[in-house]
Design an enzyme around this catalytic site. Structure first.
Site, PDB file in Angstrom:
ATOM      1  N   GLY A 154       2.865  33.319  32.524  1.00  0.00           N
ATOM      2  CA  GLY A 154       2.995  31.874  32.428  1.00  0.00           C
ATOM      3  C   GLY A 154       2.315  31.141  33.569  1.00  0.00           C
ATOM      4  N   LYS A 163     -13.698  33.625  31.180  1.00  0.00           N
ATOM      5  CA  LYS A 163     -12.949  34.513  30.282  1.00  0.00           C
ATOM      6  C   LYS A 163     -13.712  34.741  28.984  1.00  0.00           C
ATOM      7  CE  LYS A 163     -10.221  32.573  27.591  1.00  0.00           C
ATOM      8  NZ  LYS A 163      -9.160  31.674  27.094  1.00  0.00           N
ATOM      9  N   TYR A 170      -1.267  34.015  25.248  1.00  0.00           N
ATOM     10  CA  TYR A 170      -2.683  34.182  24.922  1.00  0.00           C
ATOM     11  C   TYR A 170      -3.492  34.708  26.097  1.00  0.00           C
ATOM     12  CZ  TYR A 170      -3.895  29.776  27.275  1.00  0.00           C
ATOM     13  OH  TYR A 170      -4.089  28.795  28.206  1.00  0.00           O
ATOM     14  N   ILE A 171      -3.108  34.400  27.327  1.00  0.00           N
ATOM     15  CA  ILE A 171      -3.853  34.916  28.478  1.00  0.00           C
ATOM     16  C   ILE A 171      -3.707  36.426  28.571  1.00  0.00           C
ATOM     17  CG2 ILE A 171      -4.019  34.888  30.998  1.00  0.00           C
ATOM     18  CD1 ILE A 171      -3.181  31.964  30.941  1.00  0.00           C
ATOM     19  N   GLU A 189     -15.486  30.761   3.136  1.00  0.00           N
ATOM     20  CA  GLU A 189     -15.334  30.274   1.765  1.00  0.00           C
ATOM     21  C   GLU A 189     -13.929  30.539   1.216  1.00  0.00           C
ATOM     22  OE1 GLU A 189     -17.389  32.486  -1.456  1.00  0.00           O
ATOM     23  OE2 GLU A 189     -18.112  33.771   0.161  1.00  0.00           O
ATOM     24  N   CYS A 236     -10.617  25.606  33.936  1.00  0.00           N
ATOM     25  CA  CYS A 236     -11.405  25.987  32.756  1.00  0.00           C
ATOM     26  C   CYS A 236     -12.767  26.538  33.141  1.00  0.00           C
ATOM     27  CB  CYS A 236     -11.564  24.800  31.812  1.00  0.00           C
ATOM     28  SG  CYS A 236     -12.571  25.174  30.365  1.00  0.00           S
ATOM     29  N   GLU A 292      -5.668  38.047  25.627  1.00  0.00           N
ATOM     30  CA  GLU A 292      -7.124  37.996  25.769  1.00  0.00           C
ATOM     31  C   GLU A 292      -7.621  38.968  26.833  1.00  0.00           C
ATOM     32  OE1 GLU A 292      -7.832  33.409  24.226  1.00  0.00           O
ATOM     33  OE2 GLU A 292      -7.593  33.792  26.371  1.00  0.00           O
TER      34      GLU A 292
END
Length: 468
Positions: free
Chosen positions: A263, A51, A179-180, A442, A43, A183
């Protein structure tokens, strides 16, 4: 038996660092940590933190475009200085690594900057041959990027490589649909690289809500990412300074760089687990129970190495729960049934928690509340990007089972939704909240009537809005 340590942690990432610091600093345990790479783990060093900083940097050209729509007619960002950013990023990661290390040292944790292997259920051996005994061993070694297993793959890169590139590619192929991949496609595209995103499936982000997947696909197309579905590279070869990629349909195309985001796998190779009898799954993951305990009572595991919910806050929570349970006398099992997550693409990101509509269909009558609109900030600047809010509500109990937000800073909004859903909030609870106006958020408390029952085919106008 007298042990050298109460706890020996293998891996100094998010989960291992938290478990170490709490066990030693709050409960007085004798703790050691071994980390073969850099303290902070995936991380901090090669994942979430660098990232996200790259994503912030990549969105600046878009910010200049919005500024021009507000009358700042001369707003320009100029050329991007990659070496400046890369070197500043490296300094920031060094600072964070030092903070992680100091946090453990200040808590009384002994740190070893080398690889460790397990000799038996109570013994760890370091790369230099030193051996230590411990009452408990905690494995927190995380995961590593997977390679696709194709000819010439050594010419490609993985996500770990992208923070130290000598220069940015003029044209890059991102391979993957998670998602990698998404992104980094956003990052490269935003930094001015011609970006192709190739995925073997018919829709990116498998496992996320289907409607949200459509919105993200459309955003990629609208922002200039060349999205190619049902596309699989089968061979890479050098062609001068470029890489020639052959695809499954026989076509070929040249790129400056090819990045595999196909992956990640648990990093359990050569860890010595065969010496212990710890149960391992098909992907190399360590099997644990709700207490993070393996099949060997003295050995525990947390984080991506158990391959349950591979997110940093999950590893941190599991590490903290382990310390509370084993050394604090406060039993805390891990319950990861309601975990928020986000895909940090731009200009709008996706944040989600709870059930998707597809999952909800399997459980019984569920209503779908949706709102789609162009945010004020974007609309005034002349941009067409739409935000979408989606709530999934149990018809019988009125409990909110899922929330999906596609919009600017969606993750910031969802964090507070996660608090409410964790308390069992109902749709009536959302309705009672007074809207904070004017905000994008909202919309979450102003959707009064369900759009449809889960599983029903959306009307044509709604289907159109999902890709517009």
């Amino acid at each position: 038996m007298k042990f050298d340590y109460d706890l020996f942690v293998i891996g100094g990432g998010s989960g291992g660092a938290r478990a170490s610091r709490i066990s030693a600093g709050e409960y007085g345990a004798r703790v050691a940590v071994a980390e073969e790479s850099r303290m902070g783990g995936t991380c901090v060093i090669r994942g979430c933190v660098p990232k996200k900083l790259m994503i912030y940097g990549s969105q600046m050209p878009g910010e200049a475009h919005v500024a021009r729509g507000y009358g700042w007619r001369e707003a320009e960002v100029g050329a991007f200085n990659w070496p400046f950013f890369r070197d500043k990023l490296a300094r920031e990661l060094n600072r964070l690594e030092a903070a992680y290390t100091n946090g453990m040292v200040n808590a009384g944790v002994d740190t070893y900057k080398q690889r460790a292997r397990i000799v038996d259920p109570h013994t760890v051996e370091l790369a230099d041959g030193s051996r230590f005994t411990a009452r408990y061993i905690l494995i927190a070694v995380g995961g590593r990027p997977s390679w696709p297993g194709i000819k010439g793959q050594e010419l490609g890169l993985v996500s770990d490589d992208l923070f130290t590139l000598d220069h940015l590619p003029g044209k890059v192929l991102m391979v993957g649909g998670g998602y990698i991949a998404c992104e980094f496609a956003t990052i490269f595209n935003g930094l001015g690289c011609k970006t192709v995103l190739a995925y073997r499936g018919d829709r990116i982000l498998r496992g996320f809500d289907e409607e949200m997947r459509l919105h993200i696909s459309q955003q990629f197309i609208d922002t200039g990412v060349d999205l190619r579905l049902n596309t699989t590279p089968v061979e890479l070869e050098k062609d001068g300074e470029e890489i020639r990629v052959t695809f499954a349909d026989g076509t070929q195309e040249n790129f400056d760089d090819v990045v595999f985001a196909t992956g990640r796998r648990p990093y359990t190779n050569d860890l010595g687990l065969e010496n212990t009898g710890v149960a391992i799954g098909n992907r190399g993951e360590i099997i644990v129970d709700e207490w993070s305990q393996t099949s060997v009572p003295s050995i525990y595991a947390v984080g991506d190495v158990v391959d349950l919910v591979n997110l940093t806050p999950v590893a941190i929570r599991a590490g903290h729960n382990f310390a509370d349970t084993v050394f604090g006398g406060i039993p805390k099992p891990c319950d990861f049934s309601l975990v928020p997550s986000a895909v940090y693409i731009r200009p709008h990101e996706l944040a989600t928690i709870g059930m998707t509509e597809e999952q909800a269909v399997e459980r019984g009558p569920v209503d779908i509340y949706m709102g789609g609109f162009r945010p004020m900030r974007s609309m005034f600047a002349g941009e067409d990007t739409r935000s979408v809010m989606k709530l999934i509500v149990d018809v019988e109990t009125d409990v909110v089972l899922g929330c999906h937000i596609f919009g600017p800073e969606a993750g910031e909004m969802l964090q507070m939704v996660a608090v409410a859903m964790g308390m069992g909030a109902t749709k009536a609870d959302f309705d009672r909240a007074i809207a904070l106006h004017p905000t994008v958020a909202e919309e979450l408390v102003t959707m009064r009537k369900p759009m449809r029952r889960a599983g029903e085919v959306p009307p044509a106008t709604e289907r159109h809005s999902a890709v517009s």
